[in-house]
Structures are given as structure tokens and as C-alpha cells.
Design an enzyme around this catalytic site. Structure first.
Site, mmCIF file in Angstrom:
data_model
loop_
_atom_site.group_PDB
_atom_site.id
_atom_site.type_symbol
_atom_site.label_atom_id
_atom_site.label_comp_id
_atom_site.label_asym_id
_atom_site.label_seq_id
_atom_site.Cartn_x
_atom_site.Cartn_y
_atom_site.Cartn_z
ATOM 1 N NE ARG A 18 -11.935 24.115 19.586
ATOM 2 C CZ ARG A 18 -11.019 25.017 19.893
ATOM 3 N NH1 ARG A 18 -9.731 24.742 19.722
ATOM 4 N NH2 ARG A 18 -11.366 26.193 20.369
ATOM 5 C CG ASN A 36 -11.605 25.295 16.344
ATOM 6 O OD1 ASN A 36 -12.368 24.356 16.123
ATOM 7 N ND2 ASN A 36 -11.944 26.322 17.107
#
EC number: 6.2.-.-
Length: 788
Positions: A18, A36
Site C-alpha cells: 500500500r 487491504n
């Protein structure tokens, strides 16, 4: 601006994915979010098609080093408008849970440098981590991977840690395990179950160093459980540890402060060095240099063996302990032999003071226990052999994609407990979970499996198990099938081995015939004999047993597996020969008793493992063993002495007249071995000739099967010398296939069971005339005992 969605799955959580995407989106001036989810990483953003395509390609190219992408898709979605790019943290229970689980990762170079930087605020903080290192799998409570779904949930970040976490330019940007001495995990050292000596980090570390220098044994909480540490140069301390742990001769692993100290003491090639320094940081079996062999207490650490298990610190606490002590330390799982690693704090305080003088704990909960992984690189052909697949490697398995999305669970074998799960298009193979004969191991197996099913929110539709009715894994499979109303499928033990190595080498769909050489200690055959020295032919999705070592009786339950002298007596029994060198190993009462048992035997075996045991006893190397495989390792070492002096050259085999007409003549082989012993041949010569005999019969069977492809599986192929000899003899004649990321031992059985069912592999019925006997209900307990 249109709106696009990128979905990425694989090992993409807990590895810095990320933050990488966030940086890239900001650089490209894109608006949207990344998050996520239980199905992987999802990116929603505004862009033109060209911008979206370029972003997608850059993400794949810039994937973090420790990530592994198995699928990535770009597609358009209904238009939405975003004014910034953010990292979104929210649970999406509507997602199909299919993300792979990240393994625990060893201390990275950057964190190691900070650990020793006196100007850094994490100087000597024993739990330093970042996006590229630290615990992942062992602390995971739920999906997706976020701080609140791990045992880090208990720790609230201080202002400094929070600022790092939210700072796009910081190395710990969105690091879920972020903490420091002000807000994080704390150490405590106990003198007894109720007495804490100190909870001050430096005081604890000082006590640890002092205790080790005084020859004390310490239990220290690591990543996947507690480890027992003591001075590796202190024979007395090692002896005490063996006595308290009920581990008379099984080798211990050694923890060295760093790679330089390992290089000073051991022969170390680049492949072995890379393994030690890898994110998995396994124990690697190494050969000590001549000087180090005599300087260290090798005879106490690994009695009778030449290679030692070596590791370097894989977490910051072990890094500090090892550096402070300045020398090698014994580092072994904290358990009583036969039981699994202790990982719960209450259990550590209740039980480990029977072994350790001090217990060092911390307040970060371990959710999933793991032992250290163990790997060897063969000396001559550099074949990697995994002995134990656990911390750093488990649980996601990327080398096989199931054909169906049906939830398949396979429960594995017995001594090397391990299960596999095929769920939502992915495969997971659990870490080693101990040996199934102990209640504690069975409990850990159950708890880990239940945790997995909870993580993914699934119920198995099919449960695949071993044919042996007395295995805990088989009994548990039947219990779970009733609970989940699932179908139960049984797969023969050695066919599961074969399926595992076929799948790992992507050979399931290969059109040419493939020979499977499957050698291990025990497994219930479809003719109700105990198999273990098997040759299969795989063709057109069907397995056929084409040969095996000739059967010989097996008696006295598990004693045959633990006493090679009994295996020798059984292996020679049908020849009518009673060598004096064998009779000397028994009292008169034992001799008469075992002969009576053999005469009335109703269990027969083709086990290659028991043949190794028998030969080890006959050459005088080992009559009784204290751990599985001990005799075989001594025999391998004896053969290695011959190979060092003569290379892979031998005059003839012990079955030179055999041309694959019928089973491999076990009795003839043993009788010829006895003749060499009687003529004064050395143990190293006999051991090497035995290895050469095994190598040669592989070629005979391959020619008989008319194949150029040979697969190898089973615990016997942990023997690196045998693997080297096979590869040296046949690499230019046949295509040889060994396990790559799984162990050849029974840890791969669960994966093989799943593959067998997933591909609808069939087993060709064997000729019933080869069976020595039929099983009856009374034999089940005997079979169970034999597995031990």
C-alpha cells in the site's frame, strides 16, 4: 475522468504494498484510494485509460521485494469522483477471502543498523520492525492484515510512532507493527513462575548475558514460540539441557552473532549464505571447518554427525542477545522431546522451569506457533533440501493453482503433522505442527486448523486423509467431516508423496510416463502391507505401483522403528541365515522372543527406511536410536567418508544379477552385505556400496518403465549424499525432479492428498498376489504402533 479498479492478489499484505502504491499515485497525480481487503489489495482511482494502464504497469514493476503477485487485473468501474489519494482502512466483509498470508520476515539491514545506532530512538529496542521485516503470520488474528487484526492491537502508538506511520516519506509509513520503547512491547525475566527479576530491557539483557556466561539455560520468547538458549561451547550446560529436555542425542541448532562469525567457523558457499541471510532465515546444515570442529563441543551438539544446524539472528531480541554474548549459542525449540514448541506465556511459566533456569517473556501475544525452518544444500550438486518448512516459509504456497474453487482440506500423515487447505483458488500448506502421537501436538494441530478456517470463514466441502485408520489425522478428518457434513476421500500415503512432487514440478499434465521413486519409513499400502520402498508409474492421470522392495516381516510395533537391530533381524529372517554379528546384539531371551514373533508375524513391510536401519545395525553403527532417522544419518555419514576418498565410484552393487524381474530382492541385498562384512570390508565401504545399489536400481526401473522422467519423494531423500549420487549418475540420462519448496518427508503428504483429489488422479489396482497377508480389525492397533 473515468474510474478504474486494480485488484492484486498474492503475498501483498504486510510487505509494503500500500505505501508503494500511495507513493506512485501521488507521483502521478492520481486521486482515489488503496486498501487491504480479504481478497488482496484493491485500488480505486480516477484516470484516463492511458493513465490507468501506465499506473497498472508501474505498480507491477515496482512491487515490493518481499511481495509475490499471483494475479493482477485492471478494469473500469462506475464513475466516482475523488479529490485526493488515500490509504483506506476498513473491513469489507462482502469480499471473498482469498488473500495469501505473508510469512514472518527476518530483521532487515535497515532495522539492524538502527538497533545499534546510539543516536536512534530505537537503539537496542528488542522489537524493532518496519514494512520490510518482523512478525506477520505468527501474530495474525483476522483478515485483512491490519494492526487491529493482529496482536499489535494491544499497543497504542505514541506520537513519534504515529507521526512515522502517517509520514509518506518515512520508512515506517503504514507499518502495522510499528512501535518503540515508549509505546511498544516490553521484556520481563522470571526467576520462577511468580517472581519477575526485572522488566527493564537493559537489566533483562544484562541478566541474560550473565546467565549464559555462567552456563545457565534460558527460555526466551521468540517469533513463533519459546527457544532454549545456552552456551554452545559449554559441554556441561549442553549435557544438562539434554538431560532436562529428554533429548539424549538429537542434534541441536546453533545461533551465531552474524554471517562473519559463521564464515569463520564453517564451510559456507554463496547458496548457503543467501539462505542464512534471506527473509526466511532458516537453520542451515553446515560443515564446520577443521579448526572449529575441534574448538566447539561438536560431540555434544550433534553426536555422531558432521553437519551442524546453524542460524543467525532473525529477530532483534536474538540479535541483541547474540551480540551481547559474543559467541555461539545453542538455540532449540522450548519443549519436551516429542511435544510441540511452547508458545503461550502461561504454559512457558508453568512448564519451562523444569528445563530452564530463567524464562524471558514479552507481552506481545503469539497467535500461531512456529518452529524454525531447516534447510540443507547438498555438497556436490547443490540441491536444496528442506527438512522442515515453518517460520519464514509457511503458510502460503504459490507453486500450484487448484483447478476448482471448491474448499478442499487435507489432513496429512502422522509423524510430520501438517495440513493443507485449498480455498478460493489458493493453496495453503501449514507449518510443521509436531508429531501426531502426542496430545499436545494434536491440540496445536486442531487449534491452528480452526484458526485458519476462521480466518477465511469457510467450511471444507471435501476432506482428504491418509488410508491408515489409526492416524490422528485420519480420525480427525472423519470427525470434521461429520461436523461440516463434508465428503471424506482417502489417498494412499505414497501416492500422496508422488502427487506432491509431480505438482510441485508442474508435471500433472505431462503426457510422457513418469517414474516415481517414493522411499520412506512407513505407510499403509492398498494391499494392507506396510509400504515404504515404492516405484510408481504415472501416465494419463493414473498411478500404478510397478515395483517395490521385497517384503520382510516387521514385529514389536514401534520398537522396530526405534531399534535398527530388530529391523536387521527382520530383514534377514527369510534367508535362513543367522549371523553371529547380529545375534550378539540380543540377549538369549530377546533372540528367542523376536524369532517367535517373526515366525508368527502378520505385518510385512517394503520400507526403505527400515532397510537403512537394518544396514546401519549390521555394520555396527547404530543398534538403538533415540530419534527418527538417527541410524540413517550415521549410515549416510559413513558412506560420505568413502565418497570423499573415492568419489562416486563403486565396483558393483549388492544385487548385480537383478534385472527388475520381480520385487527388489531385499534378502539377497542383506545377505551380500553380510558377506562383505564377514570378509572385512569397512563400514564406510559397505555403506557406500549400499547407497550405490539404491542408485543403480533406479536406473533399472526407469528403463523397465520406458521413461526419461523420474520423481523422488519420501523422507529417505533428505539424504543429501544419496541425492548427489543420483544426480551425478543420471543427470545427463534422465530428467530428475525433486521437491523445491516442500520437504521430501511427510510434511508434503497433505499437499499431495489435495493435489490427488483436485486432479481426479486414479490408482490402478495392484495385483493381489503380492500381498503377504490381509488386515483384520485386531491389526489396526499394531499398524498404529508401527507408525510411531
Amino acid at each position: 475522468m473515468e474510474t478504474y479498479h486494480i485488484h492484486i492478489n498474492g503475498i501483498v499484505q504486510g510487505v509494503g504494498f500500500r505505501p508503494m502504491i500511495y507513493h506512485l499515485a501521488k507521483k502521478l497525480n492520481l486521486n482515489g484510494y488503496v486498501k487491504n481487503d480479504s481478497d488482496g489489495v484493491n485500488v480505486i482511482f480516477n484516470a484516463s485509460y492511458d493513465e490507468a494502464d501506465a499506473f497498472f504497469k508501474k505498480i507491477k514493476l515496482a512491487a515490493p521485494e518481499k511481495s509475490k503477485i499471483i494475479s493482477a487485473k485492471l478494469f473500469s468501474v462506475p464513475d466516482q469522483n475523488y479529490i485526493d489519494f488515500t490509504i483506506l482502512v476498513e473491513d469489507n466483509n462482502a469480499c471473498e477471502k482469498q488473500v495469501l498470508l505473508s510469512p514472518d520476515m527476518a530483521l532487515c539491514p535497515e532495522c539492524r543498523a538502527e538497533l545499534y545506532d546510539t543516536g536512534n530512538r530505537r537503539y537496542r529496542y528488542p522489537f524493532i520492525t518496519c514494512t520490510q521485516c518482523g512478525p506477520r503470520y505468527s501474530i495474525l488474528k483476522g483478515l485483512p492484515y491490519e494492526r487491529h487484526t493482529t496482536s499489535m492491537q494491544s499497543f497504542t502508538m505514541c506520537n513519534n510512532c504515529s507521526n512515522e506511520y502517517h509520514d509518506i516519506s518515512d520508512r515506517r509509513f503504514f507499518s502495522q507493527t510499528n512501535s518503540c520503547a515508549d509505546c511498544g512491547i516490553s521484556l520481563s525475566i522470571y526467576r520462577d513462575i511468580s517472581t519477575i527479576i526485572s522488566s527493564d530491557t537493559e537489566v533483562v539483557l544484562s541478566h541474560i548475558k550473565k546467565g549464559l556466561q555462567q552456563g545457565k539455560i534460558l527460555a526466551v520468547k521468540g517469533i513463533g514460540g519459546y527457544l532454549l538458549l545456552c552456551d554452545a561451547n559449554n559441554s556441561k550446560a549442553i549435557c544438562i539441557l539434554r538431560t532436562r529436555k529428554y533429548r539424549p542425542s538429537k542434534p541441536f541448532a546453533i545461533l551465531y552473532p552474524g554471517i562473519k562469525s559463521v564464515q569463520n567457523s564453517f564451510e559456507l558457499d554463496e547458496q548457503e549464505k543467501a539462505l542464512l541471510e534471506s527473509p526466511a532465515a532458516p537453520i542451515v546444515l553446515l560443515v564446520p571447518k577443521r579448526g572449529a570442529f575441534y574448538e566447539m563441543a561438536v560431540k555434544d551438539i550433534a553426536p555422531g554427525l558432521k553437519r551442524l544446524g546453524v542460524m543467525i539472528p532473525y529477530n532483534p531480541l536474538l540479535e541483541l542477545i547474540s551480540a551481547d554474548f559474543g559467541g555461539p549459542l545453542i538455540a532449540t525449540s522450548a519443549n519436551i522431546s516429542g511435544s510441540p514448541i511452547i508458545y503461550k506465556d502461561d504454559d512457558a511459566l508453568n512448564y519451562l522451569f523444569d528445563i530452564a533456569d530463567y524464562v524471558v517473556s514479552n507481552n506481545r501475544e503469539i497467535i500461531i506457533p512456529q518452529d524454525d525452518s531447516v534447510v540443507q544444500v547438498s555438497k556436490y550438486t547443490h540441491q536444496q533440501i528442506i527438512f522442515r518448512r515453518s517460520r519464514g516459509y509457511a503458510p502460503s504456497f504459490l507453486d500450484y493453482q487448484p483447478k476448482t474453487k471448491q474448499c478442499i482440506m487435507s489432513t496429512g500423515a502422522f509423524l510430520k503433522s501438517c495440513f493443507a487447505l485449498a480455498v478460493n483458488g489458493n493453496v495453503f500448506v501449514s507449518q510443521f505442527l509436531g508429531s501426531g502421537e502426542s496430545f499436545e501436538s494434536q491440540l496445536m494441530y486442531r487449534q491452528t486448523l480452526e484458526h485458519w478456517l476462521g480466518l477465511y470463514g469457510v467450511k471444507p466441502e471435501v476432506i482428504v486423509a491418509d488410508r491408515h485408520p489409526g492416524y490422528f489425522s485420519t480420525e480427525y478428518a472423519i470427525e470434521l467431516a461429520e461436523k461440516f457434513d463434508a465428503e471424506v476421500k482417502l489417498v494412499q500415503h505414497h501416492e500422496a508423496h508422488f502427487a506432491a512432487v509431480l505438482a510441485e514440478n508442474k508435471l500433472i499434465k505431462k503426457e510422457e510416463p513418469i517414474l516415481g521413486v517414493i522411499w520412506d519409513g512407513t505407510g499403509l499400502g492398498t494391499d494392507r502391507n506396510i509400504w515404504g520402498g515404492e516405484f510408481f508409474k504415472y501416465e494419463h492421470n493414473q498411478m500404478e505401483r510397478v515395483n517395490h522392495f521385497d517384503y520382510f516381516p516387521t514385529v514389536a510395533g514401534d520398537k522396530t522403528a526405534m531399534e535398527p537391530r530388530i529391523a536387521a533381524l527382520c530383514a534377514i529372517s527369510e534367508s535362513g541365515h543367522q549371523p553371529s554379528i547380529l545375534k550378539e546384539k540380543f540377549t538369549n531371551a530377546e533372540w528367542n522372543n523376536y524369532h517367535a514373533l517373526i515366525r508368527h508375524a502378520n505385518l510385512y513391510t517394503s520400507s526403505a527406511g527400515r532397510i537403512f536401519d537394518a544396514v546401519a545395525s549390521l555394520v555396527g553403527i547404530c543398534d538403538k536410536q533415540s530419534y527418527e532417522g538417527e541410524a540413517a544419518m550415521y549410515l549416510q555419514r559413513a558412506a560420505a567418508v568413502y565418497v570423499i576418498e573415492n568419489g562416486f565410484h563403486m565396483d558393483e552393487t549388492y544385487i548385480k544379477e537383478w534385472k527388475a524381474a520381480g520385487p527388489v530382492p531385499t534378502t539377497t541385498m542383506i545377505r551380500n552385505i553380510l558377506a562383505d562384512i564377514a570378509s572385512g570390508k569397512s563400514a564406510s565401504y559397505v555403506a557406500a556400496k549400499f547407497h550405490y545399489t539404491l542408485v543403480c536400481l533406479i536406473g533399472v526401473l526407469a528403463d523397465r518403465a520406458n521413461t526419461k522422467h523420474i520423481c523422488f519423494s519420501g523422507g529417505v531423500f533428505q539424504n543429501a549424499l544419496l541425492v548427489d549420487w543420483i544426480k551425478t549418475e543420471y543427470e545427463n540420462k534422465y530428467q530428475l525432479y525433486f521437491h523445491i519448496n516442500l520437504s521430501p518427508n511427510d510434511e508434503n503428504i497433505s499437499f499431495g492428498q489435495m493435489v490427488y483429489h483436485d486432479n481426479g488422479i486414479k490408482s490402478k489396482p495392484i495385483d493381489g498376489t503380492v500381498s503377504k497377508r490381509k488386515i483384520n480389525k485386531e491389526d489396526i492397533n499394531d499398524l498404529y504402533d508401527l507408525a510411531l
